[in-house]
Design an enzyme around this catalytic site. Structure first.
Site, PDB file in Angstrom:
ATOM      1  N   GLY A 289      -4.588  18.441   3.369  1.00  0.00           N
ATOM      2  CA  GLY A 289      -5.243  17.160   3.099  1.00  0.00           C
ATOM      3  C   GLY A 289      -6.672  17.171   3.623  1.00  0.00           C
ATOM      4  O   GLY A 289      -7.097  18.127   4.286  1.00  0.00           O
TER       5      GLY A 289
ATOM      6  N   HIS B  95      -1.590  -0.351  12.951  1.00  0.00           N
ATOM      7  CA  HIS B  95      -1.378   0.773  12.033  1.00  0.00           C
ATOM      8  C   HIS B  95      -0.394   0.335  10.959  1.00  0.00           C
ATOM      9  O   HIS B  95       0.522  -0.442  11.227  1.00  0.00           O
ATOM     10  CB  HIS B  95      -0.788   1.969  12.798  1.00  0.00           C
ATOM     11  CG  HIS B  95      -0.080   2.955  11.918  1.00  0.00           C
ATOM     12  ND1 HIS B  95       1.301   2.984  11.797  1.00  0.00           N
ATOM     13  CD2 HIS B  95      -0.548   3.915  11.091  1.00  0.00           C
ATOM     14  CE1 HIS B  95       1.643   3.944  10.946  1.00  0.00           C
ATOM     15  NE2 HIS B  95       0.542   4.516  10.502  1.00  0.00           N
TER      16      HIS B  95
END
Length: 304
Positions: free
Chosen positions: A263, A106
């Site tokens: 979002g 990540h």
């Protein structure tokens, strides 16, 4: 007119997205990223790129976004401000490999501005980092990843690596499980113009870390992607992925920010693996590689 720091950083993450996508496709050798462009009704949008069902990568996303508008009420409380406007841009990626011998990775690099009603900047900062989540622990891989992180940090300040490594260990901590999500890396946030660091210097640091990502991850994937593994090892990977999901849905600030600012839901939840397992009261064998990993996750190590 001189290019603003936000324009400069947004141009940087657009290029970085291309670089990382190309590197991941090259390692995979089969799958290609699918691209979605999206708009946020309140202002801004993004470019989501997702890879699935490849030779090496089961699922991954490398996303950029730049969103702006009124800061939602829930976020006002978090930042301790009244009604303000904001601008946020960043690149966020999560890559889930097929093989349990290859770690999940990540990374995120971001920039944030807040404005008063007259449009003046009242706060601005950088944040980001990169971290590794192995299912089977190869010490040399952990050392390689951390060494690349340390080298990038040391070019700017010798205190950065120990500080941001510690912040990473603290942040990616699944408190309800009393264990780390992975073996860490770097995590930094609210990097403002202070302590002798201008925003320009922070820009140089954050982009240095971003530029180091491919060399931190690709060699590990290439070294481990063709190793044999058993169905039991694949099951262990999916059990550990369950812990990854728990962290992202319970603790992760980025997920929370995306949900609170309306979002794009597909882009926010792109970080979740395609398959995960939750086994009731799962126990590992004493003296096993699985137990060795858990011991390190319960007591984060110094890798370099």
């Amino acid at each position: 007119m001189a290019e603003s720091i936000r324009e400069k950083f947004y141009a940087y993450i657009q290029n970085l997205q291309d670089t990382i996508v190309n590197a991941i496709e090259q390692v995979d050798g089969k799958a290609k990223f699918r691209e979605d462009l999206w708009q946020r009704p309140e202002g801004g949008g993004g470019r989501t790129r997702v890879i699935e069902n490849g030779n090496v990568f089961e699922k991954g996303g490398v996303n950029i976004s730049a969103v702006h508008g009124a800061l939602p009420e829930a976020m006002q409380k978090m930042f301790g401000v009244e009604e303000v406007d904001f601008y946020a841009c960043g690149l966020s990626l999560v890559i889930h490999p097929k093989s349990p011998m290859v770690p999940t990775v990540h990374a995120n690099w971001r920039y944030f501005e807040m404005y008063d009603k007259a449009g003046n900047i009242i706060q601005q900062w950088f944040g980001g980092g990169q971290d590794l989540t192995p299912y089977y622990l190869f010490d040399e891989d952990a050392t390689h990843f951390h060494q690349i992180c340390k080298t990038a940090c040391d070019k700017h300040n010798a205190e950065f690596y120990p500080k941001f490594k510690q912040q990473c260990d603290n942040y990616f901590w699944n408190g309800h499980r009393h264990e780390a999500r992975g073996i860490g890396g770097l995590f930094f946030d609210y990097c403002r113009a202070e302590y002798g660091m201008t925003l320009e210097k922070w820009y140089n640091f954050v982009t240095e870390v971003g530029d180091s990502f491919v060399s931190a991850y690709s060699p590990i994937v290439n070294k481990r992607k063709d190793l044999d593994y058993t169905e039991a090892q694949k099951n262990w990977q999916e059990i550990r992925r369950g812990r990854y999901v728990e962290f992202n849905l319970v603790h992760d600030k980025g997920t929370l920010f995306g949900l609170k600012t309306n979002g794009r839901i597909e882009s926010i939840l792109m970080s979740l693996p395609p398959r995960a397992q939750w086994i009731y009261d799962h126990q590992v064998a004493s003296g096993s590689e699985e137990e060795r990993l858990l011991n390190v996750l319960k007591n984060p190590k110094q890798w370099v």
